[in-house]
Design a protein around this motif. Structure first.
Motif: not given
Length: 495
Positions: A274-276, A331-332, A344-345, A436-437
């Motif tokens: 994804g974005i990450s 950050s969502d 979401v990290l 999430n992590i």
């Protein structure tokens, strides 16, 4: 290619076949079948042992062509290693190597007498089942996306018989069903992501259900999941043109009203991060990120083929994780189906985000006796355990012991990692109920701790198969794990 398996009781020196398979230990000791063939062939095997052409090292093979006095056209002699340390893992290895050697020969059939070799702690049914599964594993070829090739004029191995009597019949029946499940799992995972997307997994499940009594399939699309509140799962799929599906297979082989066992499998059909975004090298292997989904579907197929007297549910959240203008971001804050909010990290920790909603749905809808998830969840598990053992986490000691025992029996082994609440603090968030992590330390365990928050009150276990679901490398194939482990566990429950 699908091998046809059977049992036979003819003497090794008199069976008419393109090839007989016998074993020799490292010190030159012949198995009883090898000794009978050697006597009939006027010492042909012993002469090769004495000359050093046969050394007996585990997995080595040597060929005797048309030895006088033996009815078979060929004798394949397989090294068994040292007798004193011979065990189940070595037995599996030599059967895989024997099958590979047979596959290189221009023959359509063979008879193996390796099933007569003594394996401490294991009976005839286990020996035949393990040998058949090893042979089927070695015979598997991925051909789905190659140009069709002209059929070879030379014969190819299609039938393999094993020495064994009535006491081995159950093992053969189990092997045939489990092998089919393993092949289904391997094929699904090996297919490229432009074919095996969420819709494809759903269509394959629907086809299987239509072909089998007692099996039904329900597929929830993204709109239905949106209505129900799958906020975490749907966020992961937002960046993809291939919309998510929740695939639910039900098998009613047990008594009416009995609570089912439930398997949930992570079905990320391709994971870019994804974005990450993940690094480019090795990203092609992320088609295997639906190995958990493939594994639970394969286990479901095997259970149905075995006709196990159990009720079973298989739930697969099938999602593609892609970067896009509509992708979810670090950050969502997501609202899961359970109501828990998630910060979401990292968007590459997406497997747990689809699993948490699938686990909540499965628990609420089916109230299962036991809930087990399988997922290629963390690179941290690969670092911890390598490619040999799946990571097992559960707060239920008895369930963990059952799964470890099933893994030992099938050589599809798992190793238990702690799931202590001490680790939960790593998942604390200043902006949501959970992050999430949990940072770089104990990554496999904190992923399990995350899932534990969504399985409160359930008899639940988590299998991290990131290291065991496929073989690394550009030509690495899916392994079909943990089908054997899960099916053995189900057979133990049915018994």
């Amino acid at each position: 290619m699908t091998l046809q398996f059977s049992l036979g009781s003819a003497a090794p020196e008199s069976v008419e076949t393109p090839c007989v398979v016998v074993g020799v230990y490292e010190n030159g000791l012949l198995t009883s079948a090898a000794a009978r063939v050697d006597t009939a062939a006027h010492g042909a095997i012993k002469r090769q042992v004495e000359s050093g052409d046969i050394n007996g090292k585990a997995g080595t093979t040597a060929m005797l062509f048309a030895p006088e006095g033996v009815a078979a056209k060929r004798v394949l002699v397989v090294g068994l290693g040292t007798q004193k340390t011979f065990d189940g893992a070595r037995y599996q290895k030599v059967n895989i190597e024997a099958a590979r050697a047979l596959g290189r020969l221009p023959i359509d059939g063979a008879v193996s007498y390796l099933t007569e070799v003594d394996v401490p702690g294991h009976d005839a049914a286990w020996r035949v089942r393990t040998a058949a599964l090893a042979a089927d594993y070695a015979a598997y070829r991925y051909t789905a996306t190659f140009k069709p090739r002209e059929k070879s004029a030379q014969p190819e191995l299609t039938a393999l018989a094993f020495a064994g009597g009535d006491d081995a019949q159950a093992g053969l029946a189990q092997a045939i069903a489990i092998a089919e499940g393993v092949r289904v799992a391997r094929e699904l995972a090996n297919l490229p992501p432009n074919i095996c997307n969420p819709a494809y997994i759903a269509s394959q499940a629907e086809q299987f259900a239509a072909q089998h009594d007692k099996v039904s399939c329900t597929v929830l699309d993204h709109e239905k999941m949106g209505e129900l509140g799958f906020g975490s799962l749907l966020a992961v799929g937002r960046g993809s043109a291939n919309k998510p599906k929740l695939v639910v297979l039900e098998y009613k082989g047990g008594a009416e009203g009995d609570k089912p066992y439930a398997f949930v499998g992570k079905g990320i059909t391709f994971d870019t991060g994804g974005i990450s975004l993940k690094p480019g090298p090795g990203m092609e292997e992320m088609k295997f990120d639906m190995g958990g989904a493939a594994g639970v579907i394969g286990s479901f197929v095997a259970a149905v083929k075995l006709g196990l007297p159990v009720n079973l549910v298989c739930v697969v959240p099938a999602v593609e994780n892609m970067p896009d203008g509509d992708s979810y971001r670090p950050s969502d804050v997501l609202t899961s189906l359970s109501g828990l909010t998630i910060e979401v990290l990292n968007t590459d920790a997406e497997g747990r985000l689809i699993l948490c909603d699938a686990l909540t749905y499965t628990a609420q809808t089916f109230q299962p006796k036991v809930l087990i998830d399988a997922a290629t969840l963390t690179g941290a598990c690969v670092i911890a355990l390598g490619k040999h053992a799946s990571g097992l986490m559960s707060k239920h000691d008895d369930l963990a012991a059952e799964l470890i025992a099933a893994g030992e029996n099938t050589l599809d082994r798992a190793w238990r990692l702690p799931l202590w609440d001490d680790y939960q603090v790593q998942l604390e968030s200043g902006f949501a109920d959970v992050a999430n992590i949990g940072g770089k330390n104990a990554g496999a365990i904190t992923a399990g701790c995350f899932l534990a928050r969504f399985t409160e009150g359930q008899r639940w276990a988590h299998l991290d198969i990131a290291g065991t679901a496929w073989d690394e490398g550009r030509k690495g194939l899916a392994t079909g794990r943990p089908v054997s482990l899960l099916v053995q566990w189900l057979m133990d429950r049915a018994a």
